[in-house]
Scaffold this active site. Structure first.
Site, PDB file in Angstrom:
ATOM      1  N   GLN A 227       9.867   5.576  31.914  1.00 13.96           N
ATOM      2  CA  GLN A 227      10.804   4.964  32.859  1.00 13.96           C
ATOM      3  C   GLN A 227      10.780   5.657  34.221  1.00 13.96           C
ATOM      4  O   GLN A 227      10.667   4.998  35.253  1.00 13.96           O
ATOM      5  CB  GLN A 227      12.235   5.032  32.288  1.00 13.96           C
TER       6      GLN A 227
ATOM      7  N   HIS B  14      21.526  22.204  35.444  1.00  7.34           N
ATOM      8  CA  HIS B  14      21.652  20.747  35.345  1.00  7.34           C
ATOM      9  C   HIS B  14      22.368  20.431  34.039  1.00  7.34           C
ATOM     10  O   HIS B  14      21.784  19.948  33.085  1.00  7.34           O
ATOM     11  CB  HIS B  14      20.255  20.127  35.372  1.00  7.34           C
TER      12      HIS B  14
END
Ligand code: APR
Length: 313
Positions: free
Chosen positions: A14, A179
């Site tokens: 993706q 993150h």
């Protein structure tokens, strides 16, 4: 003759597919989309599909797809999205074992075939993957970085712009740290047209924006159900690649290897403001943090450290 740049995309899923499209649309150079054998049809299809749109707007960059890592030879920049994305209910850390196996393979390929490339990792858990990548390749620390801060900051700015109904261009902001759910949006350093954000948005609303930013990835995982975000991660990685390829010397938050900055232990990768130019991560900037910000960064660092310390190479 000026050589065309070569952009290597490892993982053609993706995010990889969007990276290929953006690289062509921004005419960064020719693209090599590399993936493993089971994905051969998919990456060949994406390459052909993108090449066929080139005529519409007149792009002179070509995409080739390959399952042979030798095809990565000569790449100027590599963006890694090889790895499994989250499913609803999973944390990024849940991906550690499976994505560590993948990053080991990827790191060996990069080391063998494009040792001079600037390498941007996107695979999660981000800070641990970029640490593993650096260890395995043995590349100089300035040539390895992780993409997270650009995306986290962009998410934050998106929510601020929506709240104020203002242009996103006028927002200056910075999200530091790992993150993960305890990343650190720096409100004290956030301004809109030079005006401190705390003068424009009430505390409760700002707290909600911070929370939504921290959970920004999970919100999309829940909506998509089958995977994680891809448009935002692709655009954010391209910003870093462009800064390198065109020596823009942009100051972007990215996961870079610490060398004592922020009073944190050396050798770990975590999101900090970096200058990215032809030398890769040319500089890490150390901001003066207040006690609360320091505590938040320390907490975020502890989460990163816990994951990194469980990495077995
Ligand atoms: N080498 C190259 N590619 C690989 C390898 C490998 N060893 N192993 C898996 N891949 C490929 C898969 O075949 C797949 O095409 O990586 C691709 C991943 O694509 P997606 O499953 O669509 O995942 P994506 O949404 O692009 O996310 C990739 O980035 O943001 C992170 O958490 C996310 O870790 C995930 C990664």
């Amino acid at each position: 003759m000026i050589k065309k740049r070569k952009i290597g995309l490892i993982g053609g899923g993706q995010i990889g597919g969007n990276l290929a499209l953006l690289s062509v649309q921004k005419q960064l150079g020719d693209v090599v989309l590399y993936d493993i054998a089971p994905a051969e049809g998919m990456i060949k299809g994406k390459a052909l599909d993108i090449n066929q749109l080139s005529a519409v707007d007149g792009y002179d960059c070509r995409v080739t797809a390959t399952t042979d890592p030798k095809g990565l030879a000569g790449c100027d920049v590599i963006i890694i999205t090889a790895g499994v994305p989250r499913k609803p209910g999973m944390s990024r850390e849940d991906l550690l074992d499976i994505n560590l196996k993948i990053i080991k393979d990827v790191a060996a390929n990069i080391k063998a075939h494009c040792p001079d490339a600037f390498v941007i990792n996107v695979a999660n858990p981000l800070d641990a993957m970029v640490y593993a990548l650096h260890k395995i390749t043995g590349f100089k620390k300035n040539m390895v970085a992780g993409m997270a801060g650009v995306l986290d900051t962009s998410r934050f700015k998106c929510f601020v712009a929506a709240e104020l109904d203002c242009s996103i261009r006028d927002i200056e902001a910075l999200v530091l740290g790992g993150h993960g759910d305890d990343m650190v949006p720096l409100l004290r350093h956030t301004t809109v047209g030079g005006i401190p954000i705390t003068k424009l948005i009430a505390k409760e609303k700002l707290d909600a924006i911070v929370k939504r930013t921290r959970e920004g990835g999970a919100e999309l995982v829940k909506l998509y159900q089958t995977g994680s975000a891809y448009f935002g991660p692709a655009a954010s990685s391209i910003a870093m690649a462009e800064a390198y390829l065109f020596d823009r010397k942009r100051i972007l938050p990215a996961a870079a290897m610490l060398d004592g900055e922020y009073g944190l232990p050396k050798g770990y990768f975590i999101g900090v403001p970096c200058q990215i130019g032809a030398g890769g991560v040319e500089k890490v900037f150390e901001l003066e943090l207040d006690a609360a910000e320091k505590a938040e960064l320390a907490k975020s660092f502890e989460s990163v450290k816990k994951t990194v310390d469980s990495v077995k190479l």
